[in-house]
Write a protein that holds these residues in place. Structure first.
Motif, short mmCIF file in Angstrom:
data_model
loop_
_atom_site.label_atom_id
_atom_site.label_comp_id
_atom_site.label_asym_id
_atom_site.label_seq_id
_atom_site.Cartn_x
_atom_site.Cartn_y
_atom_site.Cartn_z
N GLU A 275 41.59 38.86 49.59
CA GLU A 275 40.69 39.93 49.98
C GLU A 275 39.74 40.29 48.85
O GLU A 275 38.58 40.59 49.05
CB GLU A 275 41.52 41.16 50.35
N LEU A 276 40.31 40.26 47.59
CA LEU A 276 39.55 40.78 46.46
C LEU A 276 39.95 40.01 45.20
O LEU A 276 41.13 39.74 44.99
CB LEU A 276 39.91 42.26 46.29
N VAL A 277 38.97 39.69 44.37
CA VAL A 277 39.27 39.03 43.09
C VAL A 277 38.64 39.87 41.99
O VAL A 277 37.45 40.14 42.01
CB VAL A 277 38.71 37.59 43.04
N SER A 278 39.47 40.31 41.05
CA SER A 278 38.98 41.22 40.01
C SER A 278 39.18 40.59 38.63
O SER A 278 40.30 40.32 38.22
CB SER A 278 39.75 42.53 40.11
N GLN A 279 38.06 40.35 37.94
CA GLN A 279 38.16 39.78 36.59
C GLN A 279 38.17 40.92 35.57
O GLN A 279 37.48 41.91 35.74
CB GLN A 279 36.96 38.90 36.29
N MET A 280 38.94 40.72 34.50
CA MET A 280 39.01 41.75 33.47
C MET A 280 38.94 41.16 32.08
O MET A 280 39.56 40.15 31.79
CB MET A 280 40.33 42.50 33.59
#
Lengths: 249, 424
Positions: B97-102
């Motif tokens: 659903e969602l890909v979050s890079q940090m």
């Protein structure tokens, strides 16, 4: 004749004894180290090589210092450090970052932080002309031979309660009066840093180390080497050098 | 015959109303406590898992194994390479659903004469808004915008440095090549999560500026993946593994599902055990109270039982009569306990229990533990399982308590029973 001979022998022995005694006294040794290491002012061009985790990072910088109280350091390379300038006046350090075009002010314990990712702190780099005999009392230990060089071994304890390196152990070259190796301890007795001198040069009236390393023992696998390419003692530095205006220039 | 016994039992408990009332009350209080404590622990554990997923683990988390090992010191140079490309390809995996890079690093945050170390999180503001819900936690100013040199900081950090929204903050750190780099940011807003560690140490900036500061191209330290169905994390992890194998995204990457996370997988089950043992103690106290009152109601009635026996009741009938009484009292007490306990828990489930207020703000804010998982408000979580288990527990203990005295009194001869005083 016999009496005269005896007298001469006694005198020679006394003089010899006095001479050795004098040299053995910790204060005198510190005094002689200080006369090598401290200066009224100096201009230095140097390379700083940081060895960390199998990597080597070289930085080029130059500095102007006036005794122990004022100094100005400018980084010339690598590209991302170029133009970073550090000004120390008294107990306050101001750093100019060209990327941000801002000046940051550091004081207190922040001065003990690593400078530009090296094993040296801001304090280590800006207080190179510190007089040992003023801040520390020394005690002689058994002489040792370090890398084939006869050395006095001294343990120094701070006279002041507040001192970054509360205790020091020094291996002092018996001929040149330069601390060849030094272990720096915190007040709790923890070994914080170890410095070693690699090369010493003779200048007009003093010996001065031109290549040395320092290891921050609180970091893993890291050491920093300083190589002095050029050093001029007792030159004229304009007062303007140590102002915020020079940082922004 | 049997229905007569049941009727007799019912008559018995309605005869001495005061005695029945206090016995039922004891069970009610016990079961209320049990339900509340259970749903409180459930709520605490669930919210900790939930917050860990939102802030730390995602449903699947990708990082280098070295980074995962040294996470506490945040090694800057441990990067997932070509993170943009990898994220794009993970986004195409089914169920994602969602890909979050940090990009995460420690830095010095400086304003005028003041410097304070903090943890900087470089994120995509629009994505983090969805999984962390940070935009709703802004207490002054506004949330981060994309592509602007803006920073949002925690409330306690802002208080410590005297920073207001609109101020300028200088971020200074050494990059991955050990050069020192600084950038000024505009403080767009201040957030309050209720988690002391976050409110005291964290600062969020748009990821592109974090990358500029660290000089790390388009790589990142962590990629958090959120799925439509979190139970399918293992499947998603293996699909991601195939993508990672096929490209150049760095050496030895760890792909961890949220269940495999150190905190959710190891620390929290341990914490749950601790809480369960506390619950065990509560359970024992409740059981003792019920046992005691139930014992008393049989023992003080030996003479009455003697009369019943003299009237011709059989031992078996006496036994079942007493058990029936216990059943009624247990059911009544458990039922009212369930009603009150569930009501209380359901009400607190909405309002929450605010620990920061109960303990005093100062003390709460001194709990500066990294990765602390408890917020200042805890919402109990009432489940059907808790309700059913507690009800059956009350019933079971009530019956268990009378089995021995019931058996003993049923075996007594009428004459013995008349003489028996209050002893077993």
């Amino acid at each position: 004749m016999k009496r005269l001979l005896l007298f001469i022998i006694i005198v020679i022995l006394l003089v010899f004894q006095m001479a050795t005694e004098e040299a053995n006294e910790p204060f005198e040794i510190l005094n002689r180290i200080d006369s090598n290491m401290t200066f009224k002012n100096a201009y230095v061009e140097m390379d700083m090589v940081i060895n960390i985790k199998k990597r080597k990072i070289k930085k080029v910088m130059r500095s102007w210092s006036e005794g122990n109280s004022r100094s100005f350091i400018e980084f010339l390379s690598p590209a991302r450090d170029k133009g970073t300038k550090i000004l120390k006046t008294g107990k306050i350090i101001k750093i100019y970052y060209p990327s941000a075009e801002r000046v940051m002010r550091l004081s207190g314990h922040m001065l003990r932080q690593s400078m530009m990712g090296s094993d040296m702190s801001y304090e280590d780099m800006t207080e190179r002309s510190k007089e040992l005999k003023e801040d520390y009392t020394g005690k002689m230990q058994m002489d040792e031979i370090l890398d084939g060089q006869k050395c006095y071994v001294l343990t120094l304890t701070s006279k002041k309660k507040k001192q970054t390196y509360f205790k020091r152990k020094m291996w002092v070259d018996k001929e040149k009066y330069i601390g060849l190796k030094e272990e720096l301890y915190s007040k709790s007795g923890k070994l914080v840093k170890v410095s070693k001198v690699i090369e010493i040069k003779l200048f007009k009236n003093r010996y001065y180390p031109v290549e040395m390393t320092m290891e921050d023992k609180l970091r893993k696998n890291s050491s920093t080497r300083i190589v002095i390419k050029k050093i001029d003692f007792n030159i004229d530095i304009p007062d303007e050098m140590f102002t915020e205006r020079m940082l922004l220039k | 015959m049997f229905s007569n016994i049941l009727k007799l039992g019912w008559k018995n408990i309605s005869r001495n109303k005061k005695r029945t009332f206090f016995t039922v009350l004891a069970i009610t209080v016990g079961i209320t406590m049990l339900i509340f404590a259970s749903s409180y622990i459930e709520g605490m554990m669930n919210s900790a898992t939930e917050i860990a997923k939102r802030m730390r683990t995602g449903h699947v988390r990708i990082m280098t194994s070295e980074y995962s090992r040294l996470e506490r010191v945040m090694p800057k140079e441990e990067l997932v390479l070509n993170s943009e490309e990898l994220s794009g390809r993970i986004g195409e995996v089914r169920g994602v659903e969602l890909v979050s890079q940090m990009v995460k690093f420690s830095a010095l945050l400086s304003k005028n004469e003041l410097n304070e170390p903090g943890v900087v999180m470089g994120v995509d503001p629009e994505i983090v808004k969805v999984h962390m819900g940070l935009s709703e936690m802004i207490i002054s100013g506004k949330y981060l915008s994309r592509k602007k040199k803006e920073v949002i900081i925690g409330k306690l950090f802002a208080e410590k440095m005297g920073i207001k929204a609109g101020d300028e903050l200088l971020l200074v750190t050494t990059d991955i090549n050990y050069s020192t780099y600084a950038l000024p940011f505009n403080v767009s807003g201040i957030f309050e999560t209720g988690y002391t560690y976050m409110d005291k140490h964290l600062a969020f900036i748009p990821i592109e500026f974090a990358r500029e500061i660290l000089d790390c191209g388009n790589s990142s330290h962590e990629i958090l993946v959120y799925l439509k169905d979190q139970e399918k994390a293992a499947g998603a992890a293996s699909s991601i593994d195939k993508i990672v194998e096929s490209g150049r995204f760095g050496e030895s990457l760890d792909i961890l599902t949220w269940q495999e996370d150190e905190i959710i997988g190891q620390l929290m089950p341990m914490a749950k055990k601790v809480w369960q043992s506390i619950l065990g103690i509560i359970l024992m106290i409740v059981a003792l109270v019920i046992l005691n009152t139930m014992l008393m109601i049989v023992m003080e009635r030996y003479q009455e039982i003697g009369v019943l026996k003299a009237l011709g009741l059989k031992s078996k009938e006496i036994f079942f009569m007493i058990v029936a009484e216990a059943l009624y009292i247990g059911a009544l007490g458990s039922f009212s306990g369930v009603i009150i306990g569930s009501g209380l828990s359901a009400w607190l489930e909405k309002t929450g229990i605010n620990f920061a207020e109960m303990m005093g703000k100062e003390m709460w804010e001194s709990f500066d533990i990294p990765l602390a998982l408890y917020g200042n408000i805890i919402y109990p979580d009432l489940t059907t399982a808790i309700v059913i288990k507690s009800f059956l527990f009350g019933l079971f203990i009530a019956i268990l308590a009378v089995l021995y005295p019931a058996w003993k009194s049923s075996k007594m001869l009428p004459a013995e029973a008349f003489r028996a005083k209050l002893k077993v």
